[in-house]
Design a protein around this motif. Sequence first.
Motif, PDB file in Angstrom:
ATOM      1  N   THR A 184     -72.733  24.309  54.622  1.00 14.78           N
ATOM      2  CA  THR A 184     -71.856  25.451  54.968  1.00 14.78           C
ATOM      3  C   THR A 184     -70.504  25.110  54.052  1.00 14.78           C
ATOM      4  O   THR A 184     -69.955  25.970  53.636  1.00 14.78           O
ATOM      5  N   ARG A 211     -68.785  27.295  51.203  1.00 13.11           N
ATOM      6  CA  ARG A 211     -67.170  27.866  51.321  1.00 13.11           C
ATOM      7  C   ARG A 211     -66.307  27.477  50.288  1.00 13.11           C
ATOM      8  O   ARG A 211     -65.520  28.189  49.806  1.00 13.11           O
ATOM      9  N   GLY A 222     -68.174  34.146  54.186  1.00 10.39           N
ATOM     10  CA  GLY A 222     -69.780  34.201  54.677  1.00 10.39           C
ATOM     11  C   GLY A 222     -70.201  32.895  54.294  1.00 10.39           C
ATOM     12  O   GLY A 222     -69.835  31.952  53.618  1.00 10.39           O
ATOM     13  N   ARG A 223     -71.480  32.592  54.573  1.00  7.37           N
ATOM     14  CA  ARG A 223     -72.072  30.953  54.660  1.00  7.37           C
ATOM     15  C   ARG A 223     -72.328  30.964  53.095  1.00  7.37           C
ATOM     16  O   ARG A 223     -72.826  31.625  52.699  1.00  7.37           O
ATOM     17  N   GLU A 256     -73.083  39.098  56.626  1.00  4.38           N
ATOM     18  CA  GLU A 256     -74.064  38.036  56.964  1.00  4.38           C
ATOM     19  C   GLU A 256     -75.315  38.414  56.427  1.00  4.38           C
ATOM     20  O   GLU A 256     -76.086  37.663  56.140  1.00  4.38           O
ATOM     21  N   GLU A 290     -66.820  31.571  59.119  1.00  5.47           N
ATOM     22  CA  GLU A 290     -67.524  32.639  58.646  1.00  5.47           C
ATOM     23  C   GLU A 290     -67.128  33.972  58.468  1.00  5.47           C
ATOM     24  O   GLU A 290     -67.263  34.600  57.556  1.00  5.47           O
TER      25      GLU A 290
END
Length: 521
Positions: free
Chosen positions: A503, A507, A520-521, A260, A129
């Motif tokens: 997730t 990425r 970040g997600r 986030e 993250e």
Amino acid sequence: MAADATNPGQGDLGADPDGQIFIGASVKPEYLLTRFANRHGLVTGATGTGKTVSLQVLAEGFSRQGVPVFAADIKGDLSGVAAPGVPNDALLKRASQVGIKVYQPESFPVVFWDMFGDQGHPIRATVSEMGPLLIARILQLNEVQEGVLNIAFRIADEQGLLLLDIKDLRAILAHVSDQAAELTKTYGNVSAATVGTIQRQLLVLENQGGAKFFGEPALDIKDLMRTDPNGLGMINILAADKLMENPRIYATFLLWLLSELFEQLPEVGDPDRPKLVFFFDEAHLLFNEAPKALLTKVEQVVRLIRSKGVGVYFITQNPVDVPQTVLGQLSNRVQHALRAYTPNDQKAVRAAADTFRPNPKIDTARAILELGKGEALVSVLEGNGTPSMVEKTLIRPPCGRIGPLTAEERARIIAADPIRSKYDQAVDRESAYEILQKRVAQPAEEAPAEDKGIFGNILGTVFGEDSPAPATKTGKPAGRTRMTTTEIIVRNAAGSVARSVGTQIGRAIMRGVLGSLTGGR
């Protein structure tokens, strides 16, 4: 200076009019309108001039309006908002001067957080993250070292290796070092010496206690956006006294949290009141020695996050601490006194004065030098969203305690918080470190089947093939909308498997709002 005590909202300090936050009194009551609170703001002034009290007044006002708040507490003083204020002669005099008929002490709902877990609930993020750009900044890596770190993250994505904590990052870097000759053919030069430098910087981070921030359970931003049973917005306070011993970690963490929020929250335009107000104390630390690419991304986040219903308020000594591109987006201003002992100081005062809408009755630059403790120049958005003329304002007294809680008071609040069961116990499950350890331990003839990579694993899960989707962190909502197969998995699969697919695809496609690098997600 005193305003007419018959003005609405001043008969009872705890009863701000709906949609308005009473800041203090000039020739009139000064209100911050919640419908403009997501247009961001700035609180500035020299040390000891009253910035922390102004921050507390704003935090209390937002809480009354049902708006959650997140703020870093550098000195511990802000913690007093959790206890009723203690009337004294000076406080009662101030209340009378701003037109408050009856001063009513009040406590506010508070959640304490601490990256080190000592003065609040642990606050964590996974390595994935945080992403390579922000981790590179924490580790003070140069361009070449940051490039190798990006390669490590890329390999982890391709092989479905979860990067949750520092030992996972160490393991993937060691894996990259072992495969350096092969990786160089595809990604450019990858040297063992560069990997070794990164590993040494990780050791420095661990010695500073920074490794405690990485791991699970990771922070769910929905837990920052709660109200209490009475409808008051929760005031989330991050204990930052120890964190300030490493300002780079402090600033990078808050920047990660902003990213986030931007990535996970839906667009809402301009709501009647923000979903969350974020106070960034010692804001100059964010911009010190920051590379140009990072400053550009900060500007983009600040500009765009208002449409997600988040107001960002920077707290610093002087407006010149904030780059012009960011400063121009901070519409609500509270300027406490500055001191001008040198030519550079005098230049900074003039620059601060020029950021306000002029008032023909006030010499703004002179007023900045003459402000007393608790006084400030205030300009907020009004009417159709235009800045009000700057006014010399006496800031109202807070309802909560001015000064810190005792250690016992803080401990009682932490122990009674139901969120304790969610975050206080760390979780260490199988991730890159354990998987790579198993690979090393396996004899060559028992080597695992060819890794299809993250996308192959995902498609195998959807269409019934044998490749399982890799597990990832649990308990956090998916970020932005992704490809259809992922939506199917996230909706139908249970627990960590569903979270991992969403997730990892995210990425592999795009590493968060700070561009393709931040994770970040």
